[in-house]
Design a protein around this motif. Sequence first.
Motif, PDB file in Angstrom:
ATOM      1  N   CYS A 144       0.848  -1.190   0.000  1.00 52.76           N
ATOM      2  CA  CYS A 144       0.000   0.000   0.000  1.00 52.76           C
ATOM      3  C   CYS A 144       0.887   1.244   0.000  1.00 52.76           C
ATOM      4  CB  CYS A 144      -0.892   0.028   1.243  1.00 52.76           C
ATOM      5  SG  CYS A 144      -2.107  -1.298   1.322  1.00 52.76           S
ATOM      6  N   GLU A 145       0.608   2.172  -0.899  1.00 50.94           N
ATOM      7  CA  GLU A 145       1.388   3.408  -0.987  1.00 50.94           C
ATOM      8  C   GLU A 145       0.496   4.604  -0.643  1.00 50.94           C
ATOM      9  OE1 GLU A 145       4.552   2.165  -4.531  1.00 50.94           O
ATOM     10  OE2 GLU A 145       2.852   3.499  -4.980  1.00 50.94           O
ATOM     11  N   HIS A 146       0.875   5.331   0.392  1.00 51.67           N
ATOM     12  CA  HIS A 146       0.138   6.534   0.746  1.00 51.67           C
ATOM     13  C   HIS A 146       0.312   7.627  -0.307  1.00 51.67           C
ATOM     14  CE1 HIS A 146      -0.233   5.837   5.397  1.00 51.67           C
ATOM     15  NE2 HIS A 146      -0.970   5.030   4.677  1.00 51.67           N
ATOM     16  N   ASP A 147       1.562   7.851  -0.717  1.00 55.55           N
ATOM     17  CA  ASP A 147       1.856   8.991  -1.580  1.00 55.55           C
ATOM     18  C   ASP A 147       1.195   8.851  -2.948  1.00 55.55           C
ATOM     19  OD1 ASP A 147       2.970  11.477  -1.619  1.00 55.55           O
ATOM     20  OD2 ASP A 147       4.975  10.845  -2.193  1.00 55.55           O
ATOM     21  N   MET A 148       1.268   7.675  -3.537  1.00 50.19           N
ATOM     22  CA  MET A 148       0.648   7.445  -4.838  1.00 50.19           C
ATOM     23  C   MET A 148      -0.814   7.019  -4.709  1.00 50.19           C
ATOM     24  SD  MET A 148       3.049   8.102  -7.028  1.00 50.19           S
ATOM     25  CE  MET A 148       2.849   7.247  -8.585  1.00 50.19           C
ATOM     26  N   ARG A 149      -1.258   6.821  -3.481  1.00 42.95           N
ATOM     27  CA  ARG A 149      -2.651   6.479  -3.204  1.00 42.95           C
ATOM     28  C   ARG A 149      -3.091   5.267  -4.032  1.00 42.95           C
ATOM     29  NH1 ARG A 149      -5.815  11.938  -1.453  1.00 42.95           N
ATOM     30  NH2 ARG A 149      -4.021  13.047  -0.613  1.00 42.95           N
ATOM     31  N   ARG A 150      -2.343   4.186  -3.848  1.00 44.47           N
ATOM     32  CA  ARG A 150      -2.618   3.002  -4.647  1.00 44.47           C
ATOM     33  C   ARG A 150      -2.123   1.747  -3.936  1.00 44.47           C
ATOM     34  NH1 ARG A 150       1.985   3.595  -9.484  1.00 44.47           N
ATOM     35  NH2 ARG A 150       3.778   3.202  -8.118  1.00 44.47           N
ATOM     36  N   VAL A 151      -2.533   0.598  -4.469  1.00 47.89           N
ATOM     37  CA  VAL A 151      -2.020  -0.704  -4.049  1.00 47.89           C
ATOM     38  C   VAL A 151      -1.293  -1.305  -5.245  1.00 47.89           C
ATOM     39  CG1 VAL A 151      -2.604  -2.997  -3.173  1.00 47.89           C
ATOM     40  CG2 VAL A 151      -3.928  -1.009  -2.425  1.00 47.89           C
ATOM     41  N   ILE A 152      -0.056  -1.775  -5.029  1.00 52.73           N
ATOM     42  CA  ILE A 152       0.743  -2.297  -6.127  1.00 52.73           C
ATOM     43  C   ILE A 152       1.211  -3.718  -5.808  1.00 52.73           C
ATOM     44  CG2 ILE A 152       1.548  -0.003  -6.798  1.00 52.73           C
ATOM     45  CD1 ILE A 152       4.256  -0.784  -5.447  1.00 52.73           C
ATOM     46  N   ALA A 164      -4.811  -1.399  -7.587  1.00 60.06           N
ATOM     47  CA  ALA A 164      -5.947  -0.489  -7.430  1.00 60.06           C
ATOM     48  C   ALA A 164      -5.423   0.911  -7.159  1.00 60.06           C
ATOM     49  CB  ALA A 164      -6.855  -0.946  -6.286  1.00 60.06           C
ATOM     50  N   ASP A 165      -6.006   1.902  -7.824  1.00 59.15           N
ATOM     51  CA  ASP A 165      -5.660   3.297  -7.540  1.00 59.15           C
ATOM     52  C   ASP A 165      -6.874   4.224  -7.587  1.00 59.15           C
ATOM     53  OD1 ASP A 165      -6.149   3.391 -10.241  1.00 59.15           O
ATOM     54  OD2 ASP A 165      -4.155   4.121 -10.808  1.00 59.15           O
ATOM     55  N   SER A 166      -8.056   3.668  -7.860  1.00 56.23           N
ATOM     56  CA  SER A 166      -9.254   4.493  -7.911  1.00 56.23           C
ATOM     57  C   SER A 166     -10.481   3.627  -7.693  1.00 56.23           C
ATOM     58  CB  SER A 166      -9.359   5.218  -9.264  1.00 56.23           C
ATOM     59  OG  SER A 166      -9.494   4.276 -10.320  1.00 56.23           O
ATOM     60  N   ASP A 242     -10.719  -8.686  -7.037  1.00 51.01           N
ATOM     61  CA  ASP A 242     -10.910 -10.049  -7.493  1.00 51.01           C
ATOM     62  C   ASP A 242      -9.592 -10.654  -7.971  1.00 51.01           C
ATOM     63  OD1 ASP A 242     -11.669 -12.150  -9.748  1.00 51.01           O
ATOM     64  OD2 ASP A 242     -13.448 -11.897  -8.480  1.00 51.01           O
ATOM     65  N   GLY A 243      -9.319 -11.866  -7.546  1.00 45.45           N
ATOM     66  CA  GLY A 243      -8.064 -12.507  -7.904  1.00 45.45           C
ATOM     67  C   GLY A 243      -7.986 -12.961  -9.340  1.00 45.45           C
ATOM     68  N   GLN A 244      -9.128 -13.000 -10.043  1.00 41.91           N
ATOM     69  CA  GLN A 244      -9.143 -13.448 -11.433  1.00 41.91           C
ATOM     70  C   GLN A 244      -9.176 -12.284 -12.417  1.00 41.91           C
ATOM     71  OE1 GLN A 244      -8.746 -16.679 -12.222  1.00 41.91           O
ATOM     72  NE2 GLN A 244      -8.616 -17.093 -10.017  1.00 41.91           N
ATOM     73  N   ASN A 245     -10.147 -11.391 -12.245  1.00 43.32           N
ATOM     74  CA  ASN A 245     -10.300 -10.310 -13.226  1.00 43.32           C
ATOM     75  C   ASN A 245      -9.812  -8.956 -12.739  1.00 43.32           C
ATOM     76  OD1 ASN A 245     -12.360  -9.360 -11.485  1.00 43.32           O
ATOM     77  ND2 ASN A 245     -13.962 -10.454 -12.611  1.00 43.32           N
ATOM     78  N   GLY A 246      -9.373  -8.852 -11.493  1.00 44.58           N
ATOM     79  CA  GLY A 246      -8.842  -7.591 -10.983  1.00 44.58           C
ATOM     80  C   GLY A 246      -9.884  -6.541 -10.684  1.00 44.58           C
ATOM     81  N   GLN A 247     -11.152  -6.899 -10.698  1.00 46.66           N
ATOM     82  CA  GLN A 247     -12.210  -5.928 -10.426  1.00 46.66           C
ATOM     83  C   GLN A 247     -12.203  -5.540  -8.959  1.00 46.66           C
ATOM     84  OE1 GLN A 247     -16.159  -7.312 -11.308  1.00 46.66           O
ATOM     85  NE2 GLN A 247     -17.124  -5.331 -10.928  1.00 46.66           N
TER      86      GLN A 247
END
Length: 395
Positions: A144-152, A164-166, A242-247
């Motif tokens: 989890c990144e606070h600065d980029m506000r995303r999960v990578i 995820a970023d939005s 989702d682990g398959q489609n990334g939704q």
Amino acid sequence: MPTLTGRRTFLATGLSMVAASTVKAASAPPEPPSTVSSPPRSWSGRAPTAFLPDPDVISLDPSFKDLLFPNTPIQRVLTGGGWLEGPTWLGEARILLLSDTIRSQQYRLIPPAESGEGSLSVFRQESYHSNGNTLDTQGRIITCEHDMRRVIRWEHDGSCSVIADSFNGKPLNSPNDVIVNPLDNSIWFTDPAYGDTLIEGHPDSPGNGANPTGKLRWTLGTEVPVQFAGHARQAVHIFRVDGQNGQIKAVLSPEDVPSPNGLCFSPDQKIFYATGTVSGSSQSGTQRVIYAFDMVDGLPRNRRVFCSFMLENHNMIPDGIRADVFGNLWCGASGPFGLAGVLCYNPAGKLIGWIRLPFGCSNLTFGGPKRNELYMCCGSQMFRLLLETQGAGLS
């Protein structure tokens, strides 16, 4: 975790933040002893034999003693960080990965064999104020990144994938803690607004959230102006990818878990736990608690309060949580000096044990080759306790 003035005030009770630009070596000048034990103990090395069993490992129920190894003390294995979060054990490398949210770095810690501090080095020089970390079922690091506000996710070839970023066309707030459900490879994370500060990330756009007067320049010092454009805080959710489609799906709302922070599954993945960090309104009747949900068709249902998170008539602040193989829940706790540390609850929600630490504990994890070493992040320091139980999760 609440705002800098809220959560940090509690978590830093009794803690002097270390301003050094590098982590101190084990030969650093001695610090004043803590006063949580009587007689006062020193954290500069192994506790004297006379302290065994450790007086700061406190059984509140006889069952807690079954989880303890009485011939080992709490050990301090790291000092001199900025603000340590997201400890995750990398089994193949036998190292502990952790985030320094203030210095915007990730570290690798080789734990000491016995007493003293571990060997620390920089894992990622720029982590964009990362916080929570975990591993997926393929051993890939999720951050989890606070600065980029995303999960990578870091792929095995070294590339980076954005998980995820939005949500609904709006940027995330500041993803905080993250776990993986091994049954379906789904990724779960909390998205409070704790990282929308200059210290741990970047402020909101003028007139929003942490930037109400609009005087803070939220785009300053970045090479990615699109990502750091004028962000406004959105509703706080717990998300599932989702682990398959990334939704990405918002599975729990602010009404379900006010101000979510830590999260984990029971060993059989049939129960989902989440901590609510900030006291709610009198209208909602919520407080700082741990919530439990039944997993029904892969989603959390049937919310209930797992525990009230009270200790000696104080409503403590829950943070990161992890389950052991017996279904006990270990949770970082902050509050008044002398009460902070780690609280352990059995599967029925009964408080059975307390690890008393000199500072509030934010995140924790099980590590070591046998996964029986509990690592506890406490501001600028990290502590370890060897146990007769093992962690149940992937990290």
